[in-house]
Write an enzyme that holds these catalytic residues in place. Structure first.
Site, short mmCIF file in Angstrom:
data_model
loop_
_atom_site.label_atom_id
_atom_site.label_comp_id
_atom_site.label_asym_id
_atom_site.label_seq_id
_atom_site.Cartn_x
_atom_site.Cartn_y
_atom_site.Cartn_z
N ASP A 1 -8.72 -9.79 -3.55
CA ASP A 1 -8.68 -8.97 -4.76
C ASP A 1 -8.15 -9.73 -5.97
OD1 ASP A 1 -8.91 -6.42 -6.13
OD2 ASP A 1 -6.75 -6.21 -5.94
N HIS B 1 0.84 -1.20 0.00
CA HIS B 1 0.00 0.00 0.00
C HIS B 1 0.87 1.25 0.00
CE1 HIS B 1 -4.01 -1.90 1.09
NE2 HIS B 1 -3.16 -2.91 1.05
N ASP C 1 -6.81 4.77 3.27
CA ASP C 1 -7.56 3.58 2.89
C ASP C 1 -8.13 2.85 4.10
OD1 ASP C 1 -5.00 2.67 3.59
OD2 ASP C 1 -4.60 1.70 1.66
#
Length: 460
Positions: free
Chosen positions: A377, A19, A117
């Protein structure tokens, strides 16, 4: 760009390099256009990110002191500092405990925006300070459209496997479907407590609902229908910064050892396989995979972690395997320069777990795609590539547990590598068109320009 229109953007991504790195990438793109970035990072992690800061005059790292949480190793800051994913929950709790610190910093620097996030409390905090909040996701828009939309909201009970066997109401694609083992994984993830006694689903859903806008590193050419669905579901802007590769590795050439080995083989003939830093196979599936590569009779280079319960890759290899593939096959347990390997002319096929970074690196290279998604994901990225865009082929797996055979691994590779295979011909043609599109500098430029324009519109 005139100084009067420049923006000041703070960024606070989840404390995992998967991230932090994409956030720094968008920071570089915005800084290149003259915008100021305050990048919040755990204090000891700053040194790891510094080499990738291409605009140190505009991107400032703001060190964050991560409070200690019982159960974490001393001085643990990111997911890289813990030995098992079960401890990620505690890293998230520690990150939540930084809220007073973040409030103080934001009051002092007063940016136009805060990108975040996992910190679901950020929109309310930002609103109190007159700052716009942007939920900036490194997860695909397709995943969010399937899993985290208002049409998924349940009243007071956990999600079941059956809930995720079907898409939410109004979902724009009939080709994005989950297998039973995938729906189990999504149900488990959404139901789990993830930091501060907050369910994983509600952590994301709250952030999405309360932010001023949602943003993705994506483009309409890949995820257009799902972006439109998110706009209709959340009734707010969804901003796209465009597709591109991950942060470039600092080294400029491939290690001589691997360059020499790959150069033994003709162009487009070698299978390359890698599953990122966090995906670990069982010993049985590890062996089926490498035996599948052996079955292809093609040269292969697999960079894999030792399977669960094994100390080394060598100890996990099937009996007699190394002797049979000597000279044409390598299974390596260390770190490799993936971008450089993907660029090597000998590479013809990439067997990938469908992580965001790996896919973005591969899509602009010439290699064909074989998809073997592992969690979350990955499933949706794999379906987008195989079912929607038809630019890759998935390895067939058992419905219930997701296991695959060496024959199915071999078949998937052969489909994209065999020039006479009709399905392969269609996939290779689609793949070439998508690559050409993604390499168009005008496309990349138009996305980042529109992204900035939309941000400026939000602050008036």
């Amino acid at each position: 760009m005139a100084a009067t229109s420049s923006l000041h953007i703070a960024m606070y991504p989840w404390f995992a390099f998967g991230h932090l790195a994409p956030y720094l990438q968008i920071a570089n793109k915005l800084a290149k256009k003259g915008h100021k970035i305050s990048f919040f990072t755990p204090s000891k992690t700053q040194a790891k990110l510094q080499p990738f800061n291409h605009f140190p005059n505009l991107i400032t790292f703001v060190p964050i002191i991560v409070p200690h949480v019982d159960g974490l190793p001393e001085a643990a800051e990111t997911t890289a500092d813990v030995s098992h994913p079960s401890l990620f929950n505690l890293i998230m709790t520690a990150m939540d405990l930084t809220q007073p610190q973040i409030k103080c910093i934001l009051q002092n620097i007063n940016p136009h925006f805060i990108f975040f996030d996992f910190t679901f409390w950020m929109p309310k905090l930002a609103s109190q300070l007159g700052i716009k909040s942007i939920y900036h996701s490194v997860i695909s828009a397709t995943t969010f459209a399937y899993v985290f939309t208002p049409s998924r909201q349940l009243n007071g009970h956990d999600f079941t496997v059956d809930d995720f066997m079907q898409p939410p109401l109004g979902f724009p694609s009939s080709t994005i479907k989950l297998h039973t083992h995938e729906a189990k994984n999504i149900a488990f993830m959404t139901n789990m407590i993830f930091g501060s006694d907050v369910h994983f689903f509600h952590r994301h859903f709250t952030g999405l609902c309360e932010s001023d806008a949602i943003a993705f590193k994506s483009c309409r050419e890949i995820e257009g229908p799902f972006v439109d669905y998110l706009i209709s579901e959340f009734k707010k802007p969804v901003l796209l910064s465009g597709p591109d590769g991950d942060i470039q590795e600092p080294t400029t050439t491939l290690d001589h050892k691997w360059a020499e080995w790959l150069s033994r083989f003709k162009a487009g003939s070698v299978i390359y396989c890698a599953f990122g830093s966090e995906c670990t196979l069982t010993k049985d599936q590890f062996q089926e995979l490498v035996l599948g590569f052996e079955l292809t009779n093609l040269p292969f280079f697999a960079a894999l972690k030792p399977p669960l319960g094994m100390d080394t890759v060598a100890a996990a290899l099937p009996e007699g395997f190394e002797e049979r593939v000597e000279g044409r096959g390598v299974v390596y347990g260390g770190w490799v320069q993936q971008q450089h390997i993907l660029e090597h002319p000998s590479i013809g096929c990439f067997v990938t777990h469908c992580g965001a970074g790996s896919l973005s690196e591969a899509l602009v290279k010439k290699c064909q795609l074989v998809l073997l998604p592992h969690v979350g994901d990955h499933f949706f990225r794999a379906r987008t590539m195989s079912s929607c865009l038809k630019v890759g082929v998935e390895v067939e797996r058992r419905e219930e547990d997701g296991n695959f055979s060496k024959e199915n691994a071999c078949k998937a590779v052969k489909t994209v590598m065999d020039e006479e295979n009709e399905t392969g011909k269609e996939i290779r043609a689609n793949r070439a068109k998508l690559r050409e599109l993604l390499l168009d500098k005008d496309l990349e430029e138009s996305y980042i320009s529109n992204f900035i324009h939309n941000l400026q519109a939000l602050v008036g």
